[in-house]
Design a protein around this motif. Sequence first.
Motif, PDB file in Angstrom:
ATOM      1  N   GLN A  84      -6.567  32.314  -4.276  1.00 53.79           N
ATOM      2  CA  GLN A  84      -7.989  32.153  -4.598  1.00 53.79           C
ATOM      3  C   GLN A  84      -8.850  33.010  -3.680  1.00 53.79           C
ATOM      4  O   GLN A  84      -9.817  33.645  -4.133  1.00 53.79           O
ATOM      5  CB  GLN A  84      -8.393  30.683  -4.477  1.00 53.79           C
ATOM      6  N   VAL A  85      -8.501  33.042  -2.409  1.00 56.31           N
ATOM      7  CA  VAL A  85      -9.257  33.849  -1.452  1.00 56.31           C
ATOM      8  C   VAL A  85      -9.185  35.322  -1.822  1.00 56.31           C
ATOM      9  O   VAL A  85     -10.203  36.031  -1.868  1.00 56.31           O
ATOM     10  CB  VAL A  85      -8.740  33.621  -0.016  1.00 56.31           C
ATOM     11  N   ASP A  86      -7.974  35.814  -2.100  1.00 59.94           N
ATOM     12  CA  ASP A  86      -7.795  37.226  -2.443  1.00 59.94           C
ATOM     13  C   ASP A  86      -8.569  37.590  -3.710  1.00 59.94           C
ATOM     14  O   ASP A  86      -9.131  38.682  -3.820  1.00 59.94           O
ATOM     15  CB  ASP A  86      -6.313  37.549  -2.635  1.00 59.94           C
ATOM     16  N   GLN A  87      -8.604  36.674  -4.661  1.00 59.03           N
ATOM     17  CA  GLN A  87      -9.289  36.930  -5.922  1.00 59.03           C
ATOM     18  C   GLN A  87     -10.804  36.952  -5.766  1.00 59.03           C
ATOM     19  O   GLN A  87     -11.494  37.754  -6.407  1.00 59.03           O
ATOM     20  CB  GLN A  87      -8.891  35.859  -6.939  1.00 59.03           C
ATOM     21  N   ARG A  88     -11.334  36.093  -4.895  1.00 58.95           N
ATOM     22  CA  ARG A  88     -12.775  35.922  -4.805  1.00 58.95           C
ATOM     23  C   ARG A  88     -13.449  36.822  -3.772  1.00 58.95           C
ATOM     24  O   ARG A  88     -14.625  37.189  -3.946  1.00 58.95           O
ATOM     25  CB  ARG A  88     -13.094  34.453  -4.465  1.00 58.95           C
ATOM     26  N   LYS A  89     -12.748  37.163  -2.690  1.00 55.08           N
ATOM     27  CA  LYS A  89     -13.445  37.822  -1.587  1.00 55.08           C
ATOM     28  C   LYS A  89     -13.791  39.277  -1.889  1.00 55.08           C
ATOM     29  O   LYS A  89     -14.833  39.773  -1.427  1.00 55.08           O
ATOM     30  CB  LYS A  89     -12.648  37.714  -0.288  1.00 55.08           C
ATOM     31  N   GLY A  90     -12.960  39.965  -2.656  1.00 48.88           N
ATOM     32  CA  GLY A  90     -13.209  41.379  -2.938  1.00 48.88           C
ATOM     33  C   GLY A  90     -14.572  41.647  -3.545  1.00 48.88           C
ATOM     34  O   GLY A  90     -15.350  42.471  -3.016  1.00 48.88           O
ATOM     35  N   PRO A  91     -14.916  40.970  -4.649  1.00 48.69           N
ATOM     36  CA  PRO A  91     -16.237  41.191  -5.249  1.00 48.69           C
ATOM     37  C   PRO A  91     -17.408  40.839  -4.314  1.00 48.69           C
ATOM     38  O   PRO A  91     -18.434  41.506  -4.337  1.00 48.69           O
ATOM     39  CB  PRO A  91     -16.220  40.263  -6.477  1.00 48.69           C
ATOM     40  N   LEU A  92     -17.221  39.791  -3.490  1.00 48.87           N
ATOM     41  CA  LEU A  92     -18.284  39.404  -2.561  1.00 48.87           C
ATOM     42  C   LEU A  92     -18.459  40.446  -1.459  1.00 48.87           C
ATOM     43  O   LEU A  92     -19.585  40.817  -1.105  1.00 48.87           O
ATOM     44  CB  LEU A  92     -17.977  38.038  -1.952  1.00 48.87           C
ATOM     45  N   LEU A  93     -17.360  40.912  -0.902  1.00 50.43           N
ATOM     46  CA  LEU A  93     -17.432  41.941   0.135  1.00 50.43           C
ATOM     47  C   LEU A  93     -18.081  43.216  -0.410  1.00 50.43           C
ATOM     48  O   LEU A  93     -18.896  43.862   0.263  1.00 50.43           O
ATOM     49  CB  LEU A  93     -16.032  42.248   0.668  1.00 50.43           C
ATOM     50  N   LYS A  94     -17.723  43.581  -1.628  1.00 41.82           N
ATOM     51  CA  LYS A  94     -18.301  44.775  -2.253  1.00 41.82           C
ATOM     52  C   LYS A  94     -19.785  44.588  -2.523  1.00 41.82           C
ATOM     53  O   LYS A  94     -20.590  45.482  -2.269  1.00 41.82           O
ATOM     54  CB  LYS A  94     -17.557  45.095  -3.545  1.00 41.82           C
ATOM     55  N   PHE A 101     -21.956  42.780  -0.966  1.00 45.77           N
ATOM     56  CA  PHE A 101     -22.760  42.827   0.256  1.00 45.77           C
ATOM     57  C   PHE A 101     -22.384  43.992   1.174  1.00 45.77           C
ATOM     58  O   PHE A 101     -22.769  44.021   2.338  1.00 45.77           O
ATOM     59  CB  PHE A 101     -22.640  41.492   0.999  1.00 45.77           C
ATOM     60  N   ARG A 102     -21.595  44.938   0.633  1.00 43.30           N
ATOM     61  CA  ARG A 102     -21.268  46.192   1.318  1.00 43.30           C
ATOM     62  C   ARG A 102     -20.601  45.957   2.675  1.00 43.30           C
ATOM     63  O   ARG A 102     -20.927  46.586   3.674  1.00 43.30           O
ATOM     64  CB  ARG A 102     -22.536  47.052   1.468  1.00 43.30           C
ATOM     65  N   LEU A 103     -19.657  45.029   2.687  1.00 44.83           N
ATOM     66  CA  LEU A 103     -18.910  44.725   3.915  1.00 44.83           C
ATOM     67  C   LEU A 103     -17.404  44.885   3.704  1.00 44.83           C
ATOM     68  O   LEU A 103     -16.613  44.378   4.494  1.00 44.83           O
ATOM     69  CB  LEU A 103     -19.215  43.293   4.382  1.00 44.83           C
ATOM     70  N   GLU A 104     -17.013  45.610   2.658  1.00 44.50           N
ATOM     71  CA  GLU A 104     -15.586  45.704   2.338  1.00 44.50           C
ATOM     72  C   GLU A 104     -14.775  46.414   3.412  1.00 44.50           C
ATOM     73  O   GLU A 104     -13.568  46.206   3.508  1.00 44.50           O
ATOM     74  CB  GLU A 104     -15.363  46.381   0.979  1.00 44.50           C
ATOM     75  N   ASP A 105     -15.427  47.221   4.262  1.00 45.34           N
ATOM     76  CA  ASP A 105     -14.703  47.913   5.340  1.00 45.34           C
ATOM     77  C   ASP A 105     -14.924  47.237   6.697  1.00 45.34           C
ATOM     78  O   ASP A 105     -14.625  47.829   7.751  1.00 45.34           O
ATOM     79  CB  ASP A 105     -15.124  49.377   5.417  1.00 45.34           C
ATOM     80  N   TYR A 162     -18.701  32.506  14.871  1.00 41.54           N
ATOM     81  CA  TYR A 162     -17.874  32.423  16.065  1.00 41.54           C
ATOM     82  C   TYR A 162     -17.589  33.837  16.562  1.00 41.54           C
ATOM     83  O   TYR A 162     -16.992  34.647  15.844  1.00 41.54           O
ATOM     84  CB  TYR A 162     -16.564  31.695  15.752  1.00 41.54           C
ATOM     85  N   GLU A 163     -18.024  34.120  17.778  1.00 42.68           N
ATOM     86  CA  GLU A 163     -17.928  35.477  18.303  1.00 42.68           C
ATOM     87  C   GLU A 163     -16.491  35.970  18.418  1.00 42.68           C
ATOM     88  O   GLU A 163     -16.233  37.170  18.384  1.00 42.68           O
ATOM     89  CB  GLU A 163     -18.625  35.567  19.666  1.00 42.68           C
ATOM     90  N   GLU A 164     -15.528  35.025  18.559  1.00 47.91           N
ATOM     91  CA  GLU A 164     -14.134  35.430  18.757  1.00 47.91           C
ATOM     92  C   GLU A 164     -13.372  35.578  17.441  1.00 47.91           C
ATOM     93  O   GLU A 164     -12.177  35.885  17.444  1.00 47.91           O
ATOM     94  CB  GLU A 164     -13.408  34.410  19.651  1.00 47.91           C
ATOM     95  N   LEU A 165     -14.060  35.384  16.299  1.00 39.11           N
ATOM     96  CA  LEU A 165     -13.409  35.505  15.001  1.00 39.11           C
ATOM     97  C   LEU A 165     -13.966  36.689  14.221  1.00 39.11           C
ATOM     98  O   LEU A 165     -15.186  36.912  14.194  1.00 39.11           O
ATOM     99  CB  LEU A 165     -13.609  34.235  14.167  1.00 39.11           C
ATOM    100  N   THR A 166     -13.092  37.457  13.578  1.00 39.15           N
ATOM    101  CA  THR A 166     -13.515  38.548  12.716  1.00 39.15           C
ATOM    102  C   THR A 166     -14.066  38.006  11.397  1.00 39.15           C
ATOM    103  O   THR A 166     -13.952  36.807  11.104  1.00 39.15           O
ATOM    104  CB  THR A 166     -12.335  39.484  12.401  1.00 39.15           C
ATOM    105  N   LEU A 167     -14.623  38.904  10.599  1.00 37.12           N
ATOM    106  CA  LEU A 167     -15.087  38.511   9.272  1.00 37.12           C
ATOM    107  C   LEU A 167     -13.941  37.926   8.459  1.00 37.12           C
ATOM    108  O   LEU A 167     -14.090  36.883   7.811  1.00 37.12           O
ATOM    109  CB  LEU A 167     -15.680  39.725   8.555  1.00 37.12           C
ATOM    110  N   ARG A 168     -12.772  38.566   8.508  1.00 41.40           N
ATOM    111  CA  ARG A 168     -11.610  38.072   7.775  1.00 41.40           C
ATOM    112  C   ARG A 168     -11.247  36.648   8.221  1.00 41.40           C
ATOM    113  O   ARG A 168     -10.949  35.779   7.395  1.00 41.40           O
ATOM    114  CB  ARG A 168     -10.418  38.998   8.007  1.00 41.40           C
ATOM    115  N   GLU A 169     -11.306  36.413   9.512  1.00 43.52           N
ATOM    116  CA  GLU A 169     -10.946  35.096  10.043  1.00 43.52           C
ATOM    117  C   GLU A 169     -11.993  34.037   9.691  1.00 43.52           C
ATOM    118  O   GLU A 169     -11.651  32.863   9.475  1.00 43.52           O
ATOM    119  CB  GLU A 169     -10.730  35.189  11.551  1.00 43.52           C
TER     120      GLU A 169
END
Length: 246
Positions: free
Chosen positions: A109-119, A121-125, A87-94
Amino acid sequence: MVLEINELTGGYSKEPVIHDISFKIEPGEIIGLIGLNGAGKSTTIKHILGLLRPHKGNVKVMDQTIENDVEAYRRHMGYIPEAPILYEELTLREHINMTAMAYGLTPEQVDQRKGPLLKRFRLEDKEDTFPSHFSKGMKQKVMLICAFIVEPELYIIDEPFLGLDPLGIESLIELMISERDKNRSILMSTHILATAERYCDRYIIIDQGRKIADGTLDELRTATGLHEGSLDDVYIQLTGGNSHEQ
């Protein structure tokens, strides 16, 4: 049993595309779904997802059918399509938060799981970035993060390597192996047989809408008499000389 397909016949109209397809996936398996473009792979996947109604046969995921309980059936699956759908109007976080809401994940659960996935795939920033600023490969990584954050029993991945750079491909392979080691299962449609040969536990080969083989590489080698053959060699032998590069 994670996935059970029994004598599945179906397609997009009255004329079937796939015929009498049956196979099972056990917990902790990575299965390669192999076939030419037009062989019936995507049609089979759409039936598993419940997007098409079978002409005959049935599909069960974790012993659930879509007719009995649509929501319960689909919550056992994570799906990554061939072409990213964002969805073009939503950020990655959304996008992550929307996926979490759909599957009933808690904020913890989201906070616990998303960090390793973002890292991975090099999208943590990039959490506050919109899809219009992503390359095709980055969009594919967003789809992968949203699917893997759910941690379902079954992942269905359609041509996962298209658009990914070599580092992205290796990251995805490592992630799939990690999920398999946690007893989760993956059904993956791919044309890249040399890569699939490295890590798939078993292969289901579809040709002209019918399953023509189902087994490990060693079992397929025995069936074809190609005892030292690659997956490419076995595939070509089983399909009568057709190349998968069509």
